[in-house]
Design a protein around this motif. Structure first.
Motif, short mmCIF file in Angstrom:
data_model
loop_
_atom_site.label_atom_id
_atom_site.label_comp_id
_atom_site.label_asym_id
_atom_site.label_seq_id
_atom_site.Cartn_x
_atom_site.Cartn_y
_atom_site.Cartn_z
N PHE A 1 0.84 -1.21 0.00
CA PHE A 1 0.00 0.00 0.00
C PHE A 1 0.87 1.26 0.00
N CYS A 2 1.85 1.29 0.90
CA CYS A 2 2.72 2.47 1.01
C CYS A 2 3.60 2.66 -0.22
N GLN A 3 3.95 1.59 -0.87
CA GLN A 3 4.76 1.70 -2.09
C GLN A 3 4.01 2.39 -3.22
N ASN A 4 2.69 2.34 -3.20
CA ASN A 4 1.88 2.96 -4.26
C ASN A 4 1.20 4.26 -3.82
N LEU A 5 1.36 4.59 -2.55
CA LEU A 5 0.68 5.75 -2.00
C LEU A 5 1.07 7.05 -2.70
N TRP A 6 2.30 7.15 -3.18
CA TRP A 6 2.80 8.40 -3.77
C TRP A 6 2.04 8.82 -5.03
N LEU A 7 1.25 7.90 -5.58
CA LEU A 7 0.48 8.22 -6.79
C LEU A 7 -0.76 9.05 -6.50
N LEU A 8 -1.14 9.16 -5.24
CA LEU A 8 -2.33 9.94 -4.88
C LEU A 8 -1.93 11.41 -4.66
N LYS A 9 -1.68 12.12 -5.73
CA LYS A 9 -1.12 13.47 -5.67
C LYS A 9 -2.03 14.49 -5.01
N GLU A 10 -3.34 14.22 -4.93
CA GLU A 10 -4.28 15.16 -4.33
C GLU A 10 -4.54 14.86 -2.85
N LEU A 11 -3.91 13.82 -2.32
CA LEU A 11 -4.19 13.38 -0.96
C LEU A 11 -3.76 14.42 0.07
N THR A 12 -4.68 14.74 1.00
CA THR A 12 -4.39 15.68 2.09
C THR A 12 -4.40 14.99 3.45
N GLU A 13 -5.22 13.93 3.61
CA GLU A 13 -5.34 13.26 4.90
C GLU A 13 -5.34 11.74 4.71
N LEU A 14 -4.57 11.06 5.56
CA LEU A 14 -4.52 9.60 5.58
C LEU A 14 -4.57 9.13 7.02
N ASP A 15 -5.42 8.13 7.29
CA ASP A 15 -5.53 7.60 8.65
C ASP A 15 -5.40 6.08 8.61
N ILE A 16 -4.34 5.58 9.25
CA ILE A 16 -4.14 4.13 9.34
C ILE A 16 -3.99 3.73 10.82
N SER A 17 -4.60 4.49 11.69
CA SER A 17 -4.51 4.23 13.14
C SER A 17 -5.05 2.86 13.51
N LEU A 18 -4.55 2.34 14.63
CA LEU A 18 -5.03 1.07 15.17
C LEU A 18 -6.13 1.31 16.20
N ARG A 19 -6.82 0.24 16.57
CA ARG A 19 -7.87 0.34 17.58
C ARG A 19 -7.27 0.78 18.92
N PRO A 20 -8.10 1.38 19.77
CA PRO A 20 -7.60 1.83 21.09
C PRO A 20 -6.98 0.71 21.92
N SER A 21 -7.43 -0.52 21.70
CA SER A 21 -6.92 -1.64 22.50
C SER A 21 -5.70 -2.31 21.89
N THR A 22 -5.25 -1.82 20.74
CA THR A 22 -4.17 -2.49 20.02
C THR A 22 -2.95 -1.59 19.88
N PHE A 23 -1.77 -2.17 20.13
CA PHE A 23 -0.50 -1.46 19.91
C PHE A 23 0.40 -2.39 19.12
N ARG A 24 1.00 -1.85 18.05
CA ARG A 24 1.90 -2.65 17.22
C ARG A 24 3.12 -1.83 16.83
N LYS A 25 4.21 -2.53 16.61
CA LYS A 25 5.41 -1.86 16.15
C LYS A 25 5.36 -1.66 14.64
N CYS A 26 5.85 -0.51 14.20
CA CYS A 26 5.91 -0.25 12.76
C CYS A 26 6.93 -1.18 12.11
N GLY A 27 6.57 -1.68 10.94
CA GLY A 27 7.50 -2.53 10.20
C GLY A 27 8.32 -1.71 9.21
N GLN A 28 8.90 -2.41 8.25
CA GLN A 28 9.72 -1.74 7.24
C GLN A 28 8.89 -0.84 6.32
N TRP A 29 7.57 -1.06 6.35
CA TRP A 29 6.71 -0.23 5.50
C TRP A 29 6.75 1.24 5.90
#
Length: 499
Positions: free
Chosen positions: A420-448
């Motif tokens: 997903f992140c590898q293709n995200l740069w094609l959305l040239k008009e994008l102003t807001e992106l939300d990929i937050s996790l649920r309040p009960s979930t915590f995860r470490k960011c990967g290489q993405w």
């Protein structure tokens, strides 16, 4: 549901430019004789009677005229001082006292303003609790502003007596186009007087009764009034939880042939309501905005209704979040959405059945060249869904997308976020992106995360990235700090912080 926030609405109002109070003062002063002005001779034989009537016949008459003009100028200056005290001003044909914490004395002074504002077209006294129980003070003087087009009384704690006084008033406001009575819980019990008054407001274009304690009976009363409101463009009946069951056997709604916006979210719609709306909504061919969110009965009873959305060719905004959609109802919606090329906003959040079935929207995503907002929060999306979305982005079909919400979808693995992140740069008009996790979930960011930062450098309009509860490693925190320094941008990363 969160409490509805105050917001300005675009009702086609023209932004005023010049202060009305100042114009009135200037107008009154211009009628005073100027020192050193040339005296004109008047021949009584050639001057007509109309001109003679405009000239004071005696010194006493002249003194009275000057006194009257002086009093008017003084009164206008007092009015302007009162408005300055509230931090507001009467601009052109608009008086906005929204959320001014008015006192009883302020109400009296506001009413005293009305005689000096005969051309007033907009009056907004919303979010002032003191109006409740005192609206009759306004209604007794409202005949002085007969040109009024916009009246906003949202969250004023109106009483039953206020509502009845308003229902006597409405027939006198023949030019009224916008009536907002939202967040006044006592309106539902006295709606009969409002509904009766609405029958005389044939020019009304916007009617907002959000969170007004409406009931099944209220819908019947309004339905009888709809037949007189042929010019209505926007109807908001949202957040009236006792309204469920009221749409059974209603026909008046179908007469609103010019209706462009219909908001019925959180109205406890029943299966019978949905059945009735199935016959009505397809007839509203001018409809551009439809919100049916937070009506759980739609999940198992709206298949026919959603399939008939295809008959709304100019629909731009479709919000059906938190409706407990089932597989068959989502399939019907997906098939209908193919025939809605004008869609700009699609919100299907909090419908779990979409997870693993986003492919049903593939053709819609390919054809919706105008799509600007896509919200799929808490839809149980899986890796395959995000990969599909990435492929659609890659082919350029979402080039105009401005806001994308994929939050609270915790089942997406690292490979999914990477593609997903590898293709995200094609959305040239994008102003807001939300990929937050649920309040009960915590995860470490990967290489993405590195691919995300790389994509953001190529997005010229991005300002907000939601990453709540994604935890950054020390090295990733350094990368983000370096990114902030290099880009010198106003991009806000809302993340889980350093760990």
């Amino acid at each position: 549901m969160s409490r509805t926030e105050k917001k300005s609405s675009s009702d086609g109002e023209t932004t005023p430019q010049a202060p009305l109070v100042n114009e009135s003062i200037r107008g009154s002063k211009s009628r005073f004789p100027k020192a050193g002005s040339r005296k004109e001779s008047i021949d009584p034989k050639t001057t007509d009677s109309q001109s003679q009537n405009k000239i004071p016949k005696t010194i006493s008459d002249l003194a009275k005229t000057l006194t009257s003009e002086t009093e008017l100028g003084s009164r206008m200056e007092e009015n302007e001082w009162f408005l300055q005290k509230l931090g507001r001003k009467a601009v052109n044909k608009c008086l906005d006292l929204n959320n001014c914490r008015l006192t009883a004395a302020d109400v009296r002074e506001t009413v005293a303003l009305l005689p000096s504002l005969p051309d007033l077209e907009k009056l907004d006294i919303s979010w002032n609790d003191v109006i409740g129980g005192n609206l009759h003070v306004f209604t007794q003087q409202m005949h002085l502003v007969s040109k009024l087009k916009i009246l906003r009384l949202g969250s004023c704690r109106l009483t039953a007596e206020d509502v009845r006084a308003l229902g006597q008033l409405l027939p006198r406001l023949q030019n009224l186009e916008v009536l907002d009575l939202s967040i006044n819980r006592n309106i539902g019990g006295s709606l009969n007087s409002i509904a009766h008054g609405l029958k005389s407001t044939s020019n009304l274009k916007v009617l907002k009764l959000h969170s007004c304690g409406l009931s099944q009976k209220s819908v019947k009363l309004l339905d009888a009034a709809f037949r007189y409101l042929r010019e209505l463009r926007t109807l908001d009946l949202s957040c009236n939880k006792e309204l469920g069951g009221g749409f059974e056997d209603t026909a008046g709604l179908a007469t609103l042939e010019h209706l462009e916006g219909l908001d019925l979210h959180q109205c406890s719609l029943t299966a019978d309501d949905v059945l009735s709306l199935t016959h009505v909504i397809p007839l509203l061919s001018s409809l551009q905005e439809l919100d049916l969110s937070a009506n759980k009965e739609m999940g198992s009873s709206s298949e026919n209704l959603l399939s008939r959305l295809r008959f709304l060719p100019v629909l731009k905004s479709l919000i059906i979040s938190n409706c407990a959609l089932k597989s068959e109802t989502f399939t019907a919606l997906a098939e209908a959405s193919i025939h809605l090329p004008a869609l700009k906003i699609v919100n299907l959040s909090w419908n779990k059945c979409i997870g693993g079935n986003l492919k049903l929207l593939l053709e819609t995503l390919k054809r919706s060249m105008s799509l600007q907002v896509l919200r799929l929060s808490s839809c149980s999306l899986v890796t395959e869904d995000v990969a599909l979305l990435a492929s659609v982005i890659q082919t350029g079909h979402l080039a105009r997308l401005q806001k994308l919400d994929l939050s609270y979808n915790d089942s997406i693995c690292e490979a999914g976020w990477t593609i997903f992140c590898q293709n995200l740069w094609l959305l040239k008009e994008l102003t807001e992106l939300d990929i937050s996790l649920r309040p009960s979930t915590f995860r470490k960011c990967g290489q993405w995360f590195r691919h995300l930062l790389s994509a953001v450098t190529k997005l010229p309009k991005i300002t907000e990235i939601g990453m709540k509860r994604w935890l950054l490693s020390a090295s990733q925190e350094e990368e983000l700090q370096g990114f902030d320094q290099d880009q010198r941008s106003s991009i806000h990363f809302d993340h889980g912080g350093f760990q």
